[in-house]
Design a protein around this motif. Structure first.
Motif, PDB file in Angstrom:
ATOM      1  N   VAL A 109     -39.170  46.955  45.129  1.00  0.00           N
ATOM      2  CA  VAL A 109     -40.137  47.692  44.295  1.00  0.00           C
ATOM      3  C   VAL A 109     -41.531  47.090  44.354  1.00  0.00           C
ATOM      4  O   VAL A 109     -42.479  47.686  43.824  1.00  0.00           O
ATOM      5  CB  VAL A 109     -39.656  47.804  42.831  1.00  0.00           C
ATOM      6  N   VAL A 110     -41.694  45.950  45.011  1.00  0.00           N
ATOM      7  CA  VAL A 110     -43.057  45.465  45.276  1.00  0.00           C
ATOM      8  C   VAL A 110     -43.822  46.511  46.077  1.00  0.00           C
ATOM      9  O   VAL A 110     -45.041  46.678  45.905  1.00  0.00           O
ATOM     10  CB  VAL A 110     -43.005  44.118  46.037  1.00  0.00           C
ATOM     11  N   GLY A 111     -43.099  47.233  46.970  1.00  0.00           N
ATOM     12  CA  GLY A 111     -43.682  48.394  47.618  1.00  0.00           C
ATOM     13  C   GLY A 111     -44.188  48.209  49.035  1.00  0.00           C
ATOM     14  O   GLY A 111     -44.760  49.137  49.602  1.00  0.00           O
ATOM     15  N   ASP A 112     -43.955  47.046  49.642  1.00  0.00           N
ATOM     16  CA  ASP A 112     -44.524  46.801  50.966  1.00  0.00           C
ATOM     17  C   ASP A 112     -43.478  46.742  52.078  1.00  0.00           C
ATOM     18  O   ASP A 112     -43.820  46.416  53.219  1.00  0.00           O
ATOM     19  CB  ASP A 112     -45.332  45.504  50.966  1.00  0.00           C
ATOM     20  N   VAL A 113     -42.212  47.057  51.775  1.00  0.00           N
ATOM     21  CA  VAL A 113     -41.159  46.998  52.798  1.00  0.00           C
ATOM     22  C   VAL A 113     -40.238  48.209  52.676  1.00  0.00           C
ATOM     23  O   VAL A 113     -40.207  48.894  51.653  1.00  0.00           O
ATOM     24  CB  VAL A 113     -40.323  45.695  52.700  1.00  0.00           C
ATOM     25  N   ASP A 114     -39.500  48.452  53.773  1.00  0.00           N
ATOM     26  CA  ASP A 114     -38.551  49.563  53.825  1.00  0.00           C
ATOM     27  C   ASP A 114     -37.102  49.092  53.708  1.00  0.00           C
ATOM     28  O   ASP A 114     -36.224  49.856  53.323  1.00  0.00           O
ATOM     29  CB  ASP A 114     -38.688  50.313  55.159  1.00  0.00           C
ATOM     30  N   VAL A 115     -36.862  47.840  54.103  1.00  0.00           N
ATOM     31  CA  VAL A 115     -35.522  47.251  54.100  1.00  0.00           C
ATOM     32  C   VAL A 115     -35.613  45.863  53.481  1.00  0.00           C
ATOM     33  O   VAL A 115     -36.542  45.108  53.769  1.00  0.00           O
ATOM     34  CB  VAL A 115     -34.957  47.111  55.535  1.00  0.00           C
ATOM     35  N   VAL A 116     -34.640  45.546  52.641  1.00  0.00           N
ATOM     36  CA  VAL A 116     -34.504  44.181  52.137  1.00  0.00           C
ATOM     37  C   VAL A 116     -33.136  43.673  52.578  1.00  0.00           C
ATOM     38  O   VAL A 116     -32.105  44.237  52.187  1.00  0.00           O
ATOM     39  CB  VAL A 116     -34.646  44.096  50.614  1.00  0.00           C
ATOM     40  N   VAL A 117     -33.153  42.628  53.374  1.00  0.00           N
ATOM     41  CA  VAL A 117     -31.931  42.066  53.937  1.00  0.00           C
ATOM     42  C   VAL A 117     -31.504  40.852  53.116  1.00  0.00           C
ATOM     43  O   VAL A 117     -32.303  39.936  52.899  1.00  0.00           O
ATOM     44  CB  VAL A 117     -32.161  41.640  55.404  1.00  0.00           C
ATOM     45  N   ALA A 118     -30.253  40.843  52.667  1.00  0.00           N
ATOM     46  CA  ALA A 118     -29.693  39.653  52.040  1.00  0.00           C
ATOM     47  C   ALA A 118     -29.193  38.749  53.153  1.00  0.00           C
ATOM     48  O   ALA A 118     -28.278  39.095  53.895  1.00  0.00           O
ATOM     49  CB  ALA A 118     -28.559  40.029  51.093  1.00  0.00           C
ATOM     50  N   SER A 119     -29.821  37.592  53.299  1.00  0.00           N
ATOM     51  CA  SER A 119     -29.587  36.734  54.457  1.00  0.00           C
ATOM     52  C   SER A 119     -28.839  35.457  54.088  1.00  0.00           C
ATOM     53  O   SER A 119     -29.185  34.770  53.120  1.00  0.00           O
ATOM     54  CB  SER A 119     -30.918  36.361  55.113  1.00  0.00           C
ATOM     55  N   ARG A 120     -27.840  35.138  54.935  1.00  0.00           N
ATOM     56  CA  ARG A 120     -27.115  33.875  54.804  1.00  0.00           C
ATOM     57  C   ARG A 120     -27.893  32.721  55.410  1.00  0.00           C
ATOM     58  O   ARG A 120     -27.551  31.548  55.166  1.00  0.00           O
ATOM     59  CB  ARG A 120     -25.763  33.993  55.514  1.00  0.00           C
ATOM     60  N   TYR A 121     -28.922  33.028  56.199  1.00  0.00           N
ATOM     61  CA  TYR A 121     -29.586  32.008  57.003  1.00  0.00           C
ATOM     62  C   TYR A 121     -31.064  31.850  56.660  1.00  0.00           C
ATOM     63  O   TYR A 121     -31.795  31.179  57.390  1.00  0.00           O
ATOM     64  CB  TYR A 121     -29.438  32.348  58.486  1.00  0.00           C
ATOM     65  N   SER A 122     -31.494  32.448  55.559  1.00  0.00           N
ATOM     66  CA  SER A 122     -32.881  32.350  55.139  1.00  0.00           C
ATOM     67  C   SER A 122     -32.970  31.494  53.880  1.00  0.00           C
ATOM     68  O   SER A 122     -32.148  31.635  52.962  1.00  0.00           O
ATOM     69  CB  SER A 122     -33.450  33.743  54.857  1.00  0.00           C
ATOM     70  N   GLY A 123     -33.956  30.602  53.841  1.00  0.00           N
ATOM     71  CA  GLY A 123     -34.174  29.809  52.641  1.00  0.00           C
ATOM     72  C   GLY A 123     -32.930  29.050  52.211  1.00  0.00           C
ATOM     73  O   GLY A 123     -32.342  28.291  52.985  1.00  0.00           O
ATOM     74  N   GLU A 124     -32.498  29.301  50.989  1.00  0.00           N
ATOM     75  CA  GLU A 124     -31.343  28.597  50.424  1.00  0.00           C
ATOM     76  C   GLU A 124     -30.041  29.367  50.621  1.00  0.00           C
ATOM     77  O   GLU A 124     -29.030  29.043  50.000  1.00  0.00           O
ATOM     78  CB  GLU A 124     -31.582  28.330  48.941  1.00  0.00           C
ATOM     79  N   THR A 162     -25.734  40.839  58.787  1.00  0.00           N
ATOM     80  CA  THR A 162     -25.270  40.925  57.407  1.00  0.00           C
ATOM     81  C   THR A 162     -24.846  42.351  57.058  1.00  0.00           C
ATOM     82  O   THR A 162     -25.371  43.331  57.607  1.00  0.00           O
ATOM     83  CB  THR A 162     -26.362  40.452  56.427  1.00  0.00           C
ATOM     84  N   GLY A 163     -23.910  42.459  56.134  1.00  0.00           N
ATOM     85  CA  GLY A 163     -23.507  43.767  55.628  1.00  0.00           C
ATOM     86  C   GLY A 163     -24.041  44.045  54.244  1.00  0.00           C
ATOM     87  O   GLY A 163     -23.577  44.972  53.569  1.00  0.00           O
ATOM     88  N   PHE A 164     -25.033  43.248  53.796  1.00  0.00           N
ATOM     89  CA  PHE A 164     -25.564  43.331  52.442  1.00  0.00           C
ATOM     90  C   PHE A 164     -27.066  43.564  52.555  1.00  0.00           C
ATOM     91  O   PHE A 164     -27.822  42.671  52.918  1.00  0.00           O
ATOM     92  CB  PHE A 164     -25.251  42.027  51.716  1.00  0.00           C
ATOM     93  N   PHE A 165     -27.510  44.792  52.271  1.00  0.00           N
ATOM     94  CA  PHE A 165     -28.930  45.102  52.426  1.00  0.00           C
ATOM     95  C   PHE A 165     -29.293  46.336  51.616  1.00  0.00           C
ATOM     96  O   PHE A 165     -28.439  47.127  51.228  1.00  0.00           O
ATOM     97  CB  PHE A 165     -29.280  45.328  53.904  1.00  0.00           C
ATOM     98  N   LEU A 166     -30.590  46.481  51.382  1.00  0.00           N
ATOM     99  CA  LEU A 166     -31.168  47.652  50.707  1.00  0.00           C
ATOM    100  C   LEU A 166     -32.042  48.392  51.695  1.00  0.00           C
ATOM    101  O   LEU A 166     -32.773  47.758  52.472  1.00  0.00           O
ATOM    102  CB  LEU A 166     -31.974  47.214  49.486  1.00  0.00           C
ATOM    103  N   ILE A 167     -31.997  49.728  51.648  1.00  0.00           N
ATOM    104  CA  ILE A 167     -32.797  50.520  52.573  1.00  0.00           C
ATOM    105  C   ILE A 167     -33.189  51.850  51.936  1.00  0.00           C
ATOM    106  O   ILE A 167     -32.462  52.395  51.095  1.00  0.00           O
ATOM    107  CB  ILE A 167     -32.022  50.760  53.889  1.00  0.00           C
ATOM    108  N   ASP A 168     -34.339  52.330  52.328  1.00  0.00           N
ATOM    109  CA  ASP A 168     -34.792  53.671  51.946  1.00  0.00           C
ATOM    110  C   ASP A 168     -34.269  54.649  53.000  1.00  0.00           C
ATOM    111  O   ASP A 168     -34.738  54.663  54.135  1.00  0.00           O
ATOM    112  CB  ASP A 168     -36.326  53.700  51.897  1.00  0.00           C
TER     113      ASP A 168
END
Length: 218
Positions: A109-124, A162-168
């Motif tokens: 909802v920040v509004g600047d992306v089309d997909v949000v990927v839940a990543s096992r290998y990003s950050g923490e 990953t099988g965990f993501f948000l998309i428009d």
């Protein structure tokens, strides 16, 4: 409806009640529904119906007698049936923690992306729920291979498997997708030019039942 949560299932009856309870709690304040697309041969469909009758959020069931396209095909059916254009895809085994749904939603909802990927290998993020050295090796090898094959489309994506993501879903031409097996996000990203963000998550241990992933799938 703000958000449709698409959950493809195959013989996940023991996980359904806890999944819906945790999704309902996690999405408090978000108008959300759960759409199960079920290819099961056990009592999963009956369990979904039972849980839906008592759930505090809308729960819908689509049972496929002919599971064309495997898990990826089920996701496509869920996208087509969803009440919201904004869809989250997650597994039914609770390895994708429902408590992370708000993180994906807030980033979108920040509004600047089309997909949000839940990543096992990003950050923490972690991949602790991958059972055994062989599954870990297959996952990491497949990730490296696909990133090498599609360096432009997967630039900045640490976990295209990953099988965990948000998309428009409005940005997808579902007729061009040809899903086969588990990794529908990879096909979406490879075929479509999308703006992607990631949030880290901890890949949890399976709650109940047996994994459907295999070396052959990898």
């Amino acid at each position: 409806m703000d958000l449709s949560i698409v959950v493809p299932t195959y013989n996940e009856a023991p996980n359904i009640a806890e999944l819906v309870t945790r999704v309902a709690s996690a999405t408090s304040g978000i108008r959300a529904e759960v759409v199960f697309v079920d290819d099961s041969t056990d009592g999963t469909a009956d369990e979904i119906r039972r849980v839906a009758a008592e759930a505090v959020i809308p729960v819908r069931l689509i049972h496929r007698d002919i599971p064309t396209g495997g898990l990826g095909g089920a996701v496509m059916v869920g996208f087509d049936a969803a009440a919201s254009d904004i869809c989250i895809v997650m597994d039914g085994d609770l390895q994708h923690p429902p408590e992370d749904i708000p993180r994906l939603w807030r980033r979108y909802v920040v509004g600047d992306v089309d997909v949000v990927v839940a990543s096992r290998y990003s950050g923490e993020g972690t991949n602790g729920g991958l059972a055994g050295a062989s599954r870990i090796a297959v996952s990491k090898s497949a990730t490296l291979l696909t990133k090498a094959m599609f360096p432009g489309r997967l630039k900045g994506v640490t976990d295209p498997m990953t099988g965990f993501f948000l998309i428009d879903r409005r940005l997808l031409d579902l007729s061009t997708l040809k899903p086969r097996g588990f990794k529908i996000l990879l096909e979406i990203l490879a075929r479509t030019n999308l703006r992607v963000a990631e949030v880290p998550f901890d890949f949890a241990d399976r709650n109940a039942g047996e994994s459907k992933a295999s070396f052959r799938q990898g």
